[in-house]
Design a protein around this motif. Structure first.
Motif, PDB file in Angstrom:
ATOM      1  N   LEU A 191     -34.125  -1.854  11.922  1.00  0.00           N
ATOM      2  CA  LEU A 191     -35.565  -1.684  12.144  1.00  0.00           C
ATOM      3  C   LEU A 191     -36.369  -2.642  11.280  1.00  0.00           C
ATOM      4  O   LEU A 191     -37.310  -3.286  11.762  1.00  0.00           O
ATOM      5  N   LEU A 192     -36.010  -2.766  10.013  1.00  0.00           N
ATOM      6  CA  LEU A 192     -36.741  -3.631   9.093  1.00  0.00           C
ATOM      7  C   LEU A 192     -36.687  -5.090   9.543  1.00  0.00           C
ATOM      8  O   LEU A 192     -37.717  -5.782   9.586  1.00  0.00           O
ATOM      9  N   PHE A 193     -35.513  -5.574   9.886  1.00  0.00           N
ATOM     10  CA  PHE A 193     -35.370  -6.971  10.315  1.00  0.00           C
ATOM     11  C   PHE A 193     -36.153  -7.234  11.592  1.00  0.00           C
ATOM     12  O   PHE A 193     -36.724  -8.312  11.770  1.00  0.00           O
ATOM     13  N   SER A 194     -36.189  -6.271  12.499  1.00  0.00           N
ATOM     14  CA  SER A 194     -36.895  -6.452  13.767  1.00  0.00           C
ATOM     15  C   SER A 194     -38.395  -6.621  13.553  1.00  0.00           C
ATOM     16  O   SER A 194     -39.020  -7.542  14.102  1.00  0.00           O
ATOM     17  N   ILE A 195     -38.986  -5.752  12.740  1.00  0.00           N
ATOM     18  CA  ILE A 195     -40.435  -5.808  12.509  1.00  0.00           C
ATOM     19  C   ILE A 195     -40.824  -7.068  11.751  1.00  0.00           C
ATOM     20  O   ILE A 195     -41.771  -7.779  12.126  1.00  0.00           O
ATOM     21  N   VAL A 196     -40.089  -7.368  10.680  1.00  0.00           N
ATOM     22  CA  VAL A 196     -40.393  -8.574   9.889  1.00  0.00           C
ATOM     23  C   VAL A 196     -40.225  -9.824  10.759  1.00  0.00           C
ATOM     24  O   VAL A 196     -41.036 -10.758  10.696  1.00  0.00           O
ATOM     25  N   GLY A 197     -39.177  -9.839  11.599  1.00  0.00           N
ATOM     26  CA  GLY A 197     -38.941 -10.991  12.455  1.00  0.00           C
ATOM     27  C   GLY A 197     -40.077 -11.232  13.429  1.00  0.00           C
ATOM     28  O   GLY A 197     -40.491 -12.382  13.650  1.00  0.00           O
ATOM     29  N   CYS A 198     -40.612 -10.170  14.015  1.00  0.00           N
ATOM     30  CA  CYS A 198     -41.725 -10.308  14.958  1.00  0.00           C
ATOM     31  C   CYS A 198     -42.962 -10.897  14.274  1.00  0.00           C
ATOM     32  O   CYS A 198     -43.639 -11.763  14.831  1.00  0.00           O
ATOM     33  N   ILE A 199     -43.242 -10.435  13.085  1.00  0.00           N
ATOM     34  CA  ILE A 199     -44.427 -10.914  12.353  1.00  0.00           C
ATOM     35  C   ILE A 199     -44.294 -12.397  12.027  1.00  0.00           C
ATOM     36  O   ILE A 199     -45.222 -13.186  12.240  1.00  0.00           O
ATOM     37  N   ILE A 200     -43.130 -12.807  11.542  1.00  0.00           N
ATOM     38  CA  ILE A 200     -42.927 -14.208  11.153  1.00  0.00           C
ATOM     39  C   ILE A 200     -42.978 -15.116  12.375  1.00  0.00           C
ATOM     40  O   ILE A 200     -43.582 -16.197  12.339  1.00  0.00           O
ATOM     41  N   LEU A 201     -42.349 -14.690  13.481  1.00  0.00           N
ATOM     42  CA  LEU A 201     -42.349 -15.529  14.682  1.00  0.00           C
ATOM     43  C   LEU A 201     -43.756 -15.724  15.219  1.00  0.00           C
ATOM     44  O   LEU A 201     -44.113 -16.817  15.679  1.00  0.00           O
ATOM     45  N   ASN A 202     -44.579 -14.702  15.163  1.00  0.00           N
ATOM     46  CA  ASN A 202     -45.951 -14.844  15.644  1.00  0.00           C
ATOM     47  C   ASN A 202     -46.738 -15.856  14.826  1.00  0.00           C
ATOM     48  O   ASN A 202     -47.580 -16.590  15.363  1.00  0.00           O
ATOM     49  N   LYS A 203     -46.482 -15.907  13.547  1.00  0.00           N
ATOM     50  CA  LYS A 203     -47.139 -16.928  12.722  1.00  0.00           C
ATOM     51  C   LYS A 203     -46.683 -18.325  13.135  1.00  0.00           C
ATOM     52  O   LYS A 203     -47.473 -19.268  13.162  1.00  0.00           O
ATOM     53  N   ARG A 204     -45.405 -18.453  13.478  1.00  0.00           N
ATOM     54  CA  ARG A 204     -44.875 -19.740  13.930  1.00  0.00           C
ATOM     55  C   ARG A 204     -45.523 -20.160  15.256  1.00  0.00           C
ATOM     56  O   ARG A 204     -45.861 -21.324  15.465  1.00  0.00           O
ATOM     57  N   ILE A 205     -45.705 -19.196  16.163  1.00  0.00           N
ATOM     58  CA  ILE A 205     -46.326 -19.504  17.449  1.00  0.00           C
ATOM     59  C   ILE A 205     -47.781 -19.932  17.265  1.00  0.00           C
ATOM     60  O   ILE A 205     -48.272 -20.848  17.932  1.00  0.00           O
ATOM     61  N   SER A 206     -48.497 -19.278  16.343  1.00  0.00           N
ATOM     62  CA  SER A 206     -49.890 -19.653  16.064  1.00  0.00           C
ATOM     63  C   SER A 206     -49.974 -21.084  15.557  1.00  0.00           C
ATOM     64  O   SER A 206     -50.922 -21.815  15.867  1.00  0.00           O
ATOM     65  N   LYS A 207     -48.973 -21.492  14.789  1.00  0.00           N
ATOM     66  CA  LYS A 207     -48.931 -22.866  14.293  1.00  0.00           C
ATOM     67  C   LYS A 207     -48.584 -23.842  15.413  1.00  0.00           C
ATOM     68  O   LYS A 207     -49.109 -24.967  15.467  1.00  0.00           O
ATOM     69  N   GLU A 208     -47.709 -23.419  16.328  1.00  0.00           N
ATOM     70  CA  GLU A 208     -47.281 -24.273  17.435  1.00  0.00           C
ATOM     71  C   GLU A 208     -48.408 -24.483  18.454  1.00  0.00           C
ATOM     72  O   GLU A 208     -48.561 -25.564  19.021  1.00  0.00           O
ATOM     73  N   TYR A 209     -49.209 -23.414  18.676  1.00  0.00           N
ATOM     74  CA  TYR A 209     -50.305 -23.474  19.650  1.00  0.00           C
ATOM     75  C   TYR A 209     -51.599 -23.023  18.973  1.00  0.00           C
ATOM     76  O   TYR A 209     -52.069 -21.895  19.211  1.00  0.00           O
ATOM     77  N   PRO A 210     -52.204 -23.856  18.151  1.00  0.00           N
ATOM     78  CA  PRO A 210     -53.419 -23.441  17.428  1.00  0.00           C
ATOM     79  C   PRO A 210     -54.594 -23.150  18.347  1.00  0.00           C
ATOM     80  O   PRO A 210     -55.530 -22.454  17.957  1.00  0.00           O
ATOM     81  N   TRP A 211     -54.563 -23.663  19.563  1.00  0.00           N
ATOM     82  CA  TRP A 211     -55.646 -23.448  20.517  1.00  0.00           C
ATOM     83  C   TRP A 211     -55.494 -22.141  21.294  1.00  0.00           C
ATOM     84  O   TRP A 211     -56.367 -21.782  22.083  1.00  0.00           O
ATOM     85  N   LEU A 212     -54.386 -21.430  21.076  1.00  0.00           N
ATOM     86  CA  LEU A 212     -54.123 -20.196  21.835  1.00  0.00           C
ATOM     87  C   LEU A 212     -55.036 -19.074  21.341  1.00  0.00           C
ATOM     88  O   LEU A 212     -55.005 -18.689  20.174  1.00  0.00           O
ATOM     89  N   ILE A 213     -55.856 -18.543  22.261  1.00  0.00           N
ATOM     90  CA  ILE A 213     -56.796 -17.464  21.937  1.00  0.00           C
ATOM     91  C   ILE A 213     -56.507 -16.285  22.864  1.00  0.00           C
ATOM     92  O   ILE A 213     -56.589 -16.401  24.090  1.00  0.00           O
ATOM     93  N   ILE A 214     -56.144 -15.155  22.267  1.00  0.00           N
ATOM     94  CA  ILE A 214     -55.803 -13.954  23.036  1.00  0.00           C
ATOM     95  C   ILE A 214     -56.972 -12.979  23.008  1.00  0.00           C
ATOM     96  O   ILE A 214     -57.454 -12.595  21.944  1.00  0.00           O
TER      97      ILE A 214
END
Length: 517
Positions: A191-214
């Motif tokens: 459970l811990l690895f899953s939640i932490v992994g989701c948070i970190i990946l989302n930060k990576r996606i924000s860096k990859e697509y800075p223009w992405l607005i949800i």
């Protein structure tokens, strides 16, 4: 074209790199988990995973249908349109995440009747299920943006990240299982690895697509302008439901018709096969978005060339997977976890034949999905009905054999005959005999070498005492020559393999001089 090929190759390279690491770790960890945590607990986790997979059907196909609408704006670099589509995805996925939580809580109310007689106790059953439920819901509520990476052929970003997290998680769980044997702690780490992994990946996606607005509110409004999403989602939903019952419900059915302990036995076989399926899917996942872009270009000659090229490479990879399974799956189980975990040989052969049916149509299915062809909804319902009827008729009398026969009988006609007809008539707008004239040589060559594999097993493996050293030695002297001859046969007799080799002109010249064509 160059960028599409580059990204596809990057997806494949990253996938194979992590595959090699994870397969070694998985085999090592499986034995430790069985010995330290117990057959019953491992069987239980397999059944709980199946329940959660069933709940994920609540996704209703929206992810697949929305990704289809991302191909064109990504090709045109239309940020406004991409933001609109992703906002709709955000609204839908967050709603689905909460629905899954609600359904999971309702289903868990029946656990005292289903799992009340297990030695591990109901508190652990509830804890393990709710932890896994939280992981699943987090993926929908937080991690939906990774679908943009898939549509943009950047699966390697997701694969590299989650595979790294998965390797670290398994390594830690191995240590915990070996030294502490604490089931609650083992579940908590996941459970811990899953939640932490989701948070970190989302930060990576924000860096990859800075223009992405949800904007979920805007996404809810935009759904009215995309009625095709709901149409395709309904079509994909039946496909997902059918695939779950056919391919992801094994542990539930084995637990219901045989025993929870046999789920662990069966899981040893399916783990080997699923790892090999994952190897095959590395190529499919790496190329799927590229096929969507290829079809969007509309060059039929190039589309057909790529189709036959991918058919050839897929059949060769099938040989790399199925021929070793025919020869080595039973001895591998015996050496790996012990002879007490062996299931009857007929179960192994049925699993392999089911795998063949499933793999041989993947190229066809990739082009069907990339073309957005989901109108043959009736076939999914027919497959489901046939599977349920055959399974519930045979499983009470034949156990696992009846479960496997239910899958094979229900999918054979549609995956071998109907899907190629559907693709060529509706997608390629061509006569299906074009497909059968091209595919016949692949089937003949594949089954010929399958017969040779069975002969090698009977004449070589069955006459030796089983050990890891024997398997390695016999594998070296049999599989390498067998696959080499198989590749030569495909090159000599099929245009698709010639297309593939011709991507390297130097290799093609060498092959042409050595092999008569």
């Amino acid at each position: 074209m160059g960028e599409r090929v580059h990204r596809s190759l990057m997806n494949i390279k990253v996938g194979i790199f992590f595959y090699l690491i994870s397969i070694i770790l998985s085999f090592f960890s499986r034995r430790i988990f069985l010995n330290c945590l117990g057959k019953e607990f491992i069987g239980l986790t397999g059944m709980l995973d199946n329940i959660l997979t069933f709940l994920s059907v609540a996704e209703l196909g929206f992810g697949t249908s929305i990704v289809y609408f991302l191909y064109k704006p990504l090709q045109e670099n239309n940020h406004k349109k991409i933001n609109e589509v992703m906002s709709m995805l955000a609204y839908l996925y967050r709603s689905i995440g909460f629905i899954i939580v609600g359904l999971g809580i309702v289903i868990s109310l029946f656990f005292p009747w289903w799992f009340g007689n297990l030695n591990v106790g109901l508190p652990l059953v509830f804890f393990a299920f709710y932890a896994s439920l939280a992981q699943s819901a987090t993926g929908y509520i937080i991690n939906y943006r990774q679908l943009l990476l898939y549509a943009n052929q950047k699966q390697y970003v997701v694969s590299a990240f989650f595979q790294t997290m998965g390797i670290a998680q398994i390594a830690l769980q191995i240590v915990l299982a070996y030294y502490w044997h604490n089931l609650y702690l083992w579940v908590s780490v996941g459970l811990l690895f899953s939640i932490v992994g989701c948070i970190i990946l989302n930060k990576r996606i924000s860096k990859e697509y800075p223009w992405l607005i949800i904007d979920t509110k805007e996404g809810r409004k935009m759904l009215r302008t995309y009625p095709e999403i709901f149409k395709k989602a309904r079509q994909v939903f039946t496909l997902k439901m059918k695939d779950f019952i056919l391919y992801r419900s094994d542990e539930l059915l084995v637990g219901a018709f045989v025993s929870v302990t046999h789920v662990a036995f069966y899981g040893n076989y399916t783990m080997i096969i699923n790892k090999l399926i994952y190897l095959v899917n590395i190529l499919a996942d790496g190329m799927s978005a590229g096929i969507g872009n290829l079809i969007a270009e509309g060059n039929k000659q190039n589309i057909m060339k790529v189709f036959w090229e991918m058919t050839a490479t897929r059949f060769f990879i099938m040989g790399m997977v199925i021929y070793p399974l025919i020869i080595f799956i039973q001895p591998t189980i015996c050496c790996w976890v012990g002879s007490e975990y062996l299931l009857p040989s007929v179960v192994a052969y049925l699993l392999i034949f089911q795998l063949f049916i499933r793999l041989q149509y993947i190229t066809v299915n990739m082009f069907v999905v990339a073309s957005g062809l989901y109108d043959d909804v009736w076939t999914n319902w027919v497959e489901l009905a046939m599977n349920i009827i055959v399974t519930f008729t045979l499983a009470p009398h034949f156990g696992i054999i009846g479960i496997l026969l239910g899958k094979i009988v229900s999918v054979f006609f549609f995956q071998v005959f109907w899907k190629p007809y559907y693709l060529f008539s509706k997608g390629f707008h061509d006569n299906v005999w074009v497909y059968w004239r091209g595919i016949a040589s692949y089937f003949i060559i594949f089954f010929l070498f399958g017969i040779i594999s069975i002969a090698l097993k009977l004449l070589v493996i069955d006459n030796y005492n089983i050990s890891w050293l024997t398997l390695i030695w016999v594998g070296f002297v049999t599989i390498l020559p067998l696959l080499s001859l198989y590749f030569v046969a495909l090159f000599m007799c099929t245009h698709g393999m010639k297309y593939f080799v011709a991507r390297s002109p130097k290799a093609y010249r060498i092959m042409s001089r050595i092999i008569p064509i």
